[in-house]
Design a protein around this motif. Structure first.
Motif, PDB file in Angstrom:
ATOM      1  N   TYR A 155       0.680  -1.159  -0.035  1.00 13.90           N
ATOM      2  CA  TYR A 155      -0.075  -0.098  -0.116  1.00 13.90           C
ATOM      3  C   TYR A 155       0.663   1.135   0.100  1.00 13.90           C
ATOM      4  CZ  TYR A 155      -4.157   2.956   0.981  1.00 13.90           C
ATOM      5  OH  TYR A 155      -5.083   3.593   0.900  1.00 13.90           O
ATOM      6  N   VAL A 156       2.082   1.279   0.554  1.00 12.77           N
ATOM      7  CA  VAL A 156       2.966   2.384   0.798  1.00 12.77           C
ATOM      8  C   VAL A 156       4.263   1.454   0.384  1.00 12.77           C
ATOM      9  CG1 VAL A 156       1.746   3.921   2.261  1.00 12.77           C
ATOM     10  CG2 VAL A 156       3.287   2.180   3.358  1.00 12.77           C
ATOM     11  N   PRO A 157       5.302   2.537  -0.072  1.00 16.25           N
ATOM     12  CA  PRO A 157       6.669   1.950  -0.615  1.00 16.25           C
ATOM     13  C   PRO A 157       7.661   1.818   0.818  1.00 16.25           C
ATOM     14  CG  PRO A 157       6.395   4.347  -1.213  1.00 16.25           C
ATOM     15  CD  PRO A 157       5.151   3.991  -0.633  1.00 16.25           C
ATOM     16  N   ASP A 158       7.375   2.544   1.682  1.00 16.31           N
ATOM     17  CA  ASP A 158       8.150   2.576   2.874  1.00 16.31           C
ATOM     18  C   ASP A 158       7.549   3.259   3.990  1.00 16.31           C
ATOM     19  OD1 ASP A 158       8.582   5.262   2.419  1.00 16.31           O
ATOM     20  OD2 ASP A 158      10.235   5.253   1.225  1.00 16.31           O
ATOM     21  N   ARG A 159       8.292   3.269   5.335  1.00 16.22           N
ATOM     22  CA  ARG A 159       7.640   3.933   6.313  1.00 16.22           C
ATOM     23  C   ARG A 159       7.637   5.410   6.203  1.00 16.22           C
ATOM     24  NH1 ARG A 159      11.103   1.504  11.983  1.00 16.22           N
ATOM     25  NH2 ARG A 159      10.188  -0.590  11.952  1.00 16.22           N
ATOM     26  N   ALA A 160       8.430   6.020   5.620  1.00 18.22           N
ATOM     27  CA  ALA A 160       8.255   7.223   5.695  1.00 18.22           C
ATOM     28  C   ALA A 160       7.241   7.871   4.675  1.00 18.22           C
ATOM     29  CB  ALA A 160       9.653   7.938   4.637  1.00 18.22           C
ATOM     30  N   ALA A 161       6.426   7.188   3.838  1.00 17.37           N
ATOM     31  CA  ALA A 161       5.545   7.293   2.990  1.00 17.37           C
ATOM     32  C   ALA A 161       4.236   7.097   3.998  1.00 17.37           C
ATOM     33  CB  ALA A 161       5.235   6.561   1.753  1.00 17.37           C
ATOM     34  N   ALA A 162       4.054   5.947   4.787  1.00 21.25           N
ATOM     35  CA  ALA A 162       3.097   5.771   5.611  1.00 21.25           C
ATOM     36  C   ALA A 162       2.949   6.939   6.728  1.00 21.25           C
ATOM     37  CB  ALA A 162       3.361   4.395   6.322  1.00 21.25           C
ATOM     38  N   LEU A 167      -0.293   7.785   9.195  1.00 21.47           N
ATOM     39  CA  LEU A 167       0.269   7.558  10.783  1.00 21.47           C
ATOM     40  C   LEU A 167       0.991   8.948  11.533  1.00 21.47           C
ATOM     41  CD1 LEU A 167       1.999   4.247  10.092  1.00 21.47           C
ATOM     42  CD2 LEU A 167      -0.581   4.678  10.404  1.00 21.47           C
ATOM     43  N   ASN A 168       0.779   9.903  10.878  1.00 18.38           N
ATOM     44  CA  ASN A 168       1.326  11.102  11.403  1.00 18.38           C
ATOM     45  C   ASN A 168       0.409  11.617  12.420  1.00 18.38           C
ATOM     46  OD1 ASN A 168      -0.424  13.524  10.545  1.00 18.38           O
ATOM     47  ND2 ASN A 168       0.623  12.603   8.707  1.00 18.38           N
TER      48      ASN A 168
END
Length: 293
Positions: A155-162, A167-168
């Motif tokens: 669904y997202v490429p990496d943690r940063a994108a999430a 998730l912020n």
């Protein structure tokens, strides 16, 4: 008065790293191995609300010649603003500190359930089982584990994108978890014989940060230092932290906040002066010590 350096040679010290005992991606022993590979001689393992990685990291440190500073990153807050508090050389069996960390971990668990339910209700492909599969058994759960499940689902490429979207702290899916007031937590770290340091105090791109007045209250309660040198501080925030520390009689640290593959932070990218580690050891009263070969 700053004590004399206990080391006759330069020491590369990183006082803020995470393993998969919380939201890092590497075993504690592998964090130590990574430190050794990058020329560090001393690291602190500071997982969120847990000391579970200390023993494994200590054994690896003895084998690899890396000194291990036992630490913990305690979830705290002040009037709803999240504050990360590092506690070095605490007594892990201190009843008050242990209770607060256990309370925070339990709250994190229920928070995961609620955040996953919020995401799933909007058709985002994540389940609690998928999140738990990202974590080491017994690990302190956090949003990075949800991020990893979303990455695995494609669904997202990496943690940063999430974190940038879903998730912020400002996301509609975000859920708070229990955390004690930071001034009380500072005093509790001192009661547990440890030395409290405020992590990345002015990392305002992460979200809201507390005012200097709150940090003054923390200093009155026993705060030892400020983590001034951190990648989330640009020059103005770093300089502010250094000046505030000097005014309040605090020391300053530099750290990577390493999470393995979970963040871009590279181990050892910011380091701490050996004189500061000497101060931390001098101030600690718990009986917990730096583990050196």
């Amino acid at each position: 008065m700053v004590p004399l350096l206990p080391y006759p040679w330069p020491v590369a010290i990183d006082l803020h790293t995470h393993s998969n005992a919380s939201d890092g991606t590497h075993d504690p022993a592998d964090v130590v191995a990574e430190a050794a590979a990058h020329g560090l001689t001393t690291i602190a393992l500071t997982d969120h609300d847990t000391t579970a990685g200390w023993a494994e990291a200590s054994r690896a440190g003895l084998e690899l010649g890396v000194a291990l500073v036992p630490g913990v990153e305690i979830s705290t807050q002040h009037h709803g603003i999240s504050v990360h508090l590092l506690g070095y050389l605490v007594d892990p069996d201190h009843p008050g500190l242990r209770h607060e960390m256990e309370h925070a971990r339990t709250s994190r668990d229920t928070r995961m359930e609620r955040m996953v339910a919020n995401l799933a209700a909007d058709g985002i492909p994540v389940t609690l089982e998928a999140v738990l599969a990202q974590a080491r058994p017994g690990a302190t759960l956090g949003r990075p584990h949800i991020a990893d499940a979303l990455v695995e689902a494609g669904y997202v490429p990496d943690r940063a994108a999430a974190f940038a979207d879903l998730l912020n702290d400002r996301s509609p899916y975000y859920v708070h978890h229990y955390a004690p007031d930071v001034v009380r937590a500072v005093a509790l770290v001192r009661e547990a014989g440890g030395v409290p340091v405020m992590a990345h105090p002015f990392a305002n791109r992460r979200g809201r940060t507390v005012t200097d007045h709150v940090i003054e209250q923390m200093a009155e309660a026993g705060l030892g230092g400020l983590e001034a040198f951190h990648r989330d501080h640009l020059a103005p925030e770093r300089d502010h932290a250094v000046a505030l520390a000097e005014r309040l009689g605090l020391f300053v640290t530099g750290s990577s906040d390493y999470h393995g593959a979970g963040k871009e932070n590279r181990i050892g990218e910011n380091t701490t002066d050996p004189a500061v580690l000497a101060q931390i050891e001098e101030q600690a009263t718990s009986g917990t010590t730096v583990v050196r070969a």
